[in-house]
Design a protein around this motif. Structure first.
Motif, PDB file in Angstrom:
ATOM      1  N   GLN A  46       0.823  -1.212   0.000  1.00  0.00           N
ATOM      2  CA  GLN A  46       0.000   0.000   0.000  1.00  0.00           C
ATOM      3  C   GLN A  46       0.856   1.260   0.000  1.00  0.00           C
ATOM      4  OE1 GLN A  46      -2.116  -1.405   3.495  1.00  0.00           O
ATOM      5  NE2 GLN A  46      -4.048  -1.250   2.372  1.00  0.00           N
ATOM      6  N   ALA A  66     -12.230   8.392   3.860  1.00  0.00           N
ATOM      7  CA  ALA A  66     -11.203   8.056   2.877  1.00  0.00           C
ATOM      8  C   ALA A  66     -10.454   9.308   2.442  1.00  0.00           C
ATOM      9  CB  ALA A  66     -11.832   7.357   1.674  1.00  0.00           C
ATOM     10  N   ARG A 137     -10.565   4.028  -0.331  1.00  0.00           N
ATOM     11  CA  ARG A 137     -11.824   3.645   0.297  1.00  0.00           C
ATOM     12  C   ARG A 137     -11.575   2.952   1.638  1.00  0.00           C
ATOM     13  NH1 ARG A 137     -14.145  -1.742  -2.843  1.00  0.00           N
ATOM     14  NH2 ARG A 137     -12.529  -3.180  -2.183  1.00  0.00           N
ATOM     15  N   GLN A 139     -12.215  -0.685   3.985  1.00  0.00           N
ATOM     16  CA  GLN A 139     -12.032  -2.118   3.746  1.00  0.00           C
ATOM     17  C   GLN A 139     -13.313  -2.722   3.185  1.00  0.00           C
ATOM     18  OE1 GLN A 139     -11.372  -4.840   7.197  1.00  0.00           O
ATOM     19  NE2 GLN A 139      -9.294  -4.898   6.384  1.00  0.00           N
ATOM     20  N   TYR A 158      -6.651  -0.578  -5.279  1.00  0.00           N
ATOM     21  CA  TYR A 158      -7.372  -0.112  -4.098  1.00  0.00           C
ATOM     22  C   TYR A 158      -6.379   0.315  -3.018  1.00  0.00           C
ATOM     23  CZ  TYR A 158     -11.862  -2.108  -5.645  1.00  0.00           C
ATOM     24  OH  TYR A 158     -13.018  -2.387  -6.316  1.00  0.00           O
ATOM     25  N   GLU A 160      -7.020   0.838   0.748  1.00  0.00           N
ATOM     26  CA  GLU A 160      -8.034   0.703   1.795  1.00  0.00           C
ATOM     27  C   GLU A 160      -7.438   1.186   3.119  1.00  0.00           C
ATOM     28  OE1 GLU A 160     -10.743  -2.902  -0.008  1.00  0.00           O
ATOM     29  OE2 GLU A 160      -9.179  -3.444   1.445  1.00  0.00           O
ATOM     30  N   ARG A 163     -11.544   0.508   8.400  1.00  0.00           N
ATOM     31  CA  ARG A 163     -12.641  -0.447   8.419  1.00  0.00           C
ATOM     32  C   ARG A 163     -13.821   0.173   9.150  1.00  0.00           C
ATOM     33  NH1 ARG A 163     -14.004  -3.863  12.746  1.00  0.00           N
ATOM     34  NH2 ARG A 163     -12.870  -3.432  14.674  1.00  0.00           N
TER      35      ARG A 163
END
Length: 255
Positions: A46, A66, A137, A139, A158, A160, A163
């Motif tokens: 990431q 986000a 975004r 999770q 993605y 992420e 959560r």
């Protein structure tokens, strides 16, 4: 509109902002957040996406958390943000980015992926050879954006950053709040928010399903009706303005 007494279910800070906007219009509300946000630690893969940020033809941010967390992570890798084609699903997320000087496009009507996919600016941004798209975004979540963009030849990654989970509430807390404060309408801002509403309602859902339920999109409206909600109102957006417009179109029910 003063006859409305609404249950708000967004994350806590968003409930506070929405409650203030409603109060300015004489609308009472009670907040019971059904979504809590927990930031995630990033792995090396990431962090690599962040280092390659300037290589993306388009960057799509799907929510306010986000946007906030994405800007914070980017600040750790870039002293100055590269000029990017930024896109958001709704105006609220765009405002977070715009406050940091980002140029952002978002749908004028409808806070959802479907509306974003119809934007000519997005198609123009990914019109080059082998475009890369970064979706920032939480999770999990819907795959529609990635699927449709891949069909147009884009490579999608993605990032992420958090959560979402249902806070711990005592058994019966939802029904007790609605009865104690004589609430006559429910507001959810996402499909996951509605899932948490169902989970917390438990065996009392058949009674709560009779209340007007304000949702942000046709997708969530269909989800709610399939679960048995009897009076679903599609606000065609998750903003305070969209909710207020929907409230103007119908009288508050008498309890």
């Amino acid at each position: 509109m003063s006859g409305w007494r609404l249950l708000l279910t967004r994350p806590e800070q968003e409930c506070i902002a929405l409650s203030r906007a409603l109060a300015e219009q004489g609308i009472a509300s009670s907040s019971l957040p059904l979504l809590e946000i927990e930031p995630l630690s990033l792995d090396e893969a990431q962090r690599k996406l962040l280092r390659e940020f300037d290589q993306y033809a388009a960057v799509i941010v799907v929510s306010k958390p986000a946007a906030r967390l994405g800007l914070a992570e980017l600040a750790r890798h870039w002293s100055q943000l590269p000029r990017q084609a930024w896109f958001t699903v709704g105006a609220a997320s765009a405002q977070v980015l715009q406050a940091e000087g980002c140029q952002v496009c978002y749908p004028a009507q409808g806070d959802d992926s479907e509306a974003l996919l119809h934007m000519p600016q997005l198609h123009q941004a990914i019109g080059g050879t082998a475009p890369r798209v970064l979706i920032i975004r939480g999770q999990g979540g819907r795959e529609l954006l990635a699927e449709r963009l891949a069909e147009q030849g884009a490579s999608v990654d993605y990032l992420e950053l958090y959560r979402r989970y249902l806070p711990a509430y005592p058994l019966g807390a939802l029904s007790e709040r609605i009865c104690a404060e004589r609430l006559n309408g429910l507001v959810v801002s996402s499909g996951q928010g509605f899932e948490h509403l169902l989970q917390l309602a438990g065996d009392n859902w058949s009674q709560l399903a009779r209340l007007p339920l304000f949702v942000p999109s046709p997708r969530v409206a269909g989800q709610a009706r399939e679960a048995g909600a009897q009076n679903v109102v599609d606000c065609r957006g998750a903003s305070a303005a969209a909710l207020l417009a929907a409230l103007q179109q119908m009288p508050a029910p008498a309890l």
